[in-house]
Design a protein around this motif. Structure first.
Motif, PDB file in Angstrom:
ATOM      1  N   VAL A  22      46.727 -80.805 -16.748  1.00  0.00           N
ATOM      2  CA  VAL A  22      46.999 -79.485 -17.338  1.00  0.00           C
ATOM      3  C   VAL A  22      47.291 -78.407 -16.303  1.00  0.00           C
ATOM      4  O   VAL A  22      47.301 -77.223 -16.624  1.00  0.00           O
ATOM      5  CB  VAL A  22      45.817 -79.030 -18.233  1.00  0.00           C
ATOM      6  CG1 VAL A  22      45.662 -79.949 -19.428  1.00  0.00           C
ATOM      7  CG2 VAL A  22      44.514 -78.929 -17.433  1.00  0.00           C
ATOM      8  N   ASN A  23      47.546 -78.800 -15.057  1.00  0.00           N
ATOM      9  CA  ASN A  23      47.775 -77.819 -13.992  1.00  0.00           C
ATOM     10  C   ASN A  23      46.608 -76.844 -13.840  1.00  0.00           C
ATOM     11  O   ASN A  23      46.806 -75.622 -13.702  1.00  0.00           O
ATOM     12  CB  ASN A  23      49.087 -77.067 -14.220  1.00  0.00           C
ATOM     13  CG  ASN A  23      50.298 -77.878 -13.798  1.00  0.00           C
ATOM     14  OD1 ASN A  23      50.244 -78.627 -12.830  1.00  0.00           O
ATOM     15  ND2 ASN A  23      51.387 -77.761 -14.548  1.00  0.00           N
ATOM     16  N   ALA A  24      45.392 -77.396 -13.880  1.00  0.00           N
ATOM     17  CA  ALA A  24      44.204 -76.646 -13.456  1.00  0.00           C
ATOM     18  C   ALA A  24      44.064 -76.933 -11.967  1.00  0.00           C
ATOM     19  O   ALA A  24      43.747 -78.055 -11.574  1.00  0.00           O
ATOM     20  CB  ALA A  24      42.970 -77.095 -14.226  1.00  0.00           C
ATOM     21  N   LEU A  25      44.291 -75.931 -11.134  1.00  0.00           N
ATOM     22  CA  LEU A  25      44.431 -76.172  -9.708  1.00  0.00           C
ATOM     23  C   LEU A  25      43.087 -76.265  -8.991  1.00  0.00           C
ATOM     24  O   LEU A  25      42.216 -75.417  -9.186  1.00  0.00           O
ATOM     25  CB  LEU A  25      45.266 -75.063  -9.058  1.00  0.00           C
ATOM     26  CG  LEU A  25      46.781 -75.274  -9.049  1.00  0.00           C
ATOM     27  CD1 LEU A  25      47.327 -75.394 -10.454  1.00  0.00           C
ATOM     28  CD2 LEU A  25      47.471 -74.140  -8.293  1.00  0.00           C
ATOM     29  N   PRO A  26      42.943 -77.284  -8.125  1.00  0.00           N
ATOM     30  CA  PRO A  26      41.774 -77.332  -7.248  1.00  0.00           C
ATOM     31  C   PRO A  26      41.922 -76.304  -6.143  1.00  0.00           C
ATOM     32  O   PRO A  26      42.995 -75.694  -5.978  1.00  0.00           O
ATOM     33  CB  PRO A  26      41.830 -78.761  -6.685  1.00  0.00           C
ATOM     34  CG  PRO A  26      43.295 -79.080  -6.664  1.00  0.00           C
ATOM     35  CD  PRO A  26      43.864 -78.401  -7.890  1.00  0.00           C
ATOM     36  N   VAL A  27      40.871 -76.121  -5.385  1.00  0.00           N
ATOM     37  CA  VAL A  27      40.898 -75.128  -4.305  1.00  0.00           C
ATOM     38  C   VAL A  27      42.087 -75.350  -3.380  1.00  0.00           C
ATOM     39  O   VAL A  27      42.846 -74.419  -3.075  1.00  0.00           O
ATOM     40  CB  VAL A  27      39.570 -75.165  -3.512  1.00  0.00           C
ATOM     41  CG1 VAL A  27      39.681 -74.316  -2.251  1.00  0.00           C
ATOM     42  CG2 VAL A  27      38.420 -74.684  -4.377  1.00  0.00           C
ATOM     43  N   ARG A  28      42.278 -76.587  -2.943  1.00  0.00           N
ATOM     44  CA  ARG A  28      43.374 -76.878  -2.020  1.00  0.00           C
ATOM     45  C   ARG A  28      44.724 -76.546  -2.627  1.00  0.00           C
ATOM     46  O   ARG A  28      45.652 -76.095  -1.936  1.00  0.00           O
ATOM     47  CB  ARG A  28      43.328 -78.357  -1.632  1.00  0.00           C
ATOM     48  CG  ARG A  28      44.338 -78.793  -0.584  1.00  0.00           C
ATOM     49  CD  ARG A  28      44.038 -78.193   0.764  1.00  0.00           C
ATOM     50  NE  ARG A  28      44.879 -77.035   1.069  1.00  0.00           N
ATOM     51  CZ  ARG A  28      44.624 -76.169   2.014  1.00  0.00           C
ATOM     52  NH1 ARG A  28      43.549 -76.291   2.748  1.00  0.00           N
ATOM     53  NH2 ARG A  28      45.441 -75.161   2.236  1.00  0.00           N
TER      54      ARG A  28
END
Length: 249
Positions: A22-28
């Motif tokens: 779902v394009n929930a972005l991690p920190v990186r």
């Protein structure tokens, strides 16, 4: 998967985000996005950047699962810093940024499009800040750039969303098109911008940012302090664990 950059037309760089499902972005991911946008803006051959996404929606915000896996505050601090850098990279990009939005644009997605110079959206796009249901705060700074003040407050407090058509009526979305036409419509606008003199378009971006009535970087940073306070107090974890509903006694 990740963040990639392509050159779909003369003077245009397209930065695409792809973090399934779902394009929930991690920190990186937030930092990678910031780096890609800044690099595109620094390229003297680029006169416009298109910010796009693959998959089901444009952006679902921060990867909540990454926060929940962390027993300390490292992931939260990383997400705060990453979002700040990505939002700032879009705002400070040396050339105009056109956001091509489809599906859901939530949380951090609002921070990105709220700092973009123009938005082209598909007719299935929805925009909102479900932060109160996720144990977070923030990006009201950017939602306030998309809708009038009282609507922003109502959307924020209720976690409701607005459609692309509604934002178009408020003047914050340039054009609404069928999903199949989204990329071509965004590139059409980007190409029109990219035909301007490269030096002059950069001066225009700097000038417009210079007369902005709100310092979006400082305003968003102020909001982030309350996000961290919510986490330190424990209320953020309780809300995340109950998906925004009142926890049972």
């Amino acid at each position: 998967m990740g963040v990639s950059t392509a050159r779909p037309g003369k003077g245009i760089a397209r930065v695409t985000v792809d973090f399934p499902p779902v394009n929930a972005l991690p920190v990186r991911g937030w930092y990678d996005l910031a780096d890609a946008v800044r690099a595109a803006g620094r390229d003297p051959a680029v006169r416009c950047v298109v910010l796009a996404a693959e998959g089901r929606g444009f952006n679902a915000g921060v990867d909540i699962k990454e926060l929940q896996r962390d027993t300390g505050h490292g992931a939260l601090l990383g997400a705060n810093g990453g979002c700040y850098e990505a939002f700032a990279a879009v705002y400070e990009c040396e050339v105009p940024v056109v956001a091509a939005v489809h599906g859901f644009c939530l949380g951090g997605g609002i921070g990105l499009v709220g700092n973009a110079d123009a938005i082209v959206a598909s007719d299935d796009a929805t925009f909102g800040l479900p932060e109160l249901d996720r144990g977070a705060l923030g990006a009201a700074t950017h939602l306030a750039r998309l809708v009038p003040q009282h609507l922003m407050r109502a959307l924020y407090y209720t976690s409701r969303t607005a459609t692309a058509a509604e934002l178009h009526a408020h003047g914050s979305v340039w054009r609404v098109v069928p999903r199949a036409d989204l990329q071509s419509a965004a590139l059409e606008l980007a190409a029109e911008i990219a035909r301007k003199d490269g030096r002059l378009i950069r001066l225009a971006k700097a000038a417009i940012n210079g007369i902005d009535p709100v310092d979006v970087r400082r305003s968003y940073r102020f909001e982030q302090g309350f996000t961290f306070e919510a986490n330190l107090s424990g209320v953020a974890d309780r809300v995340r664990d109950t998906f925004g509903k009142e926890p049972r006694p």
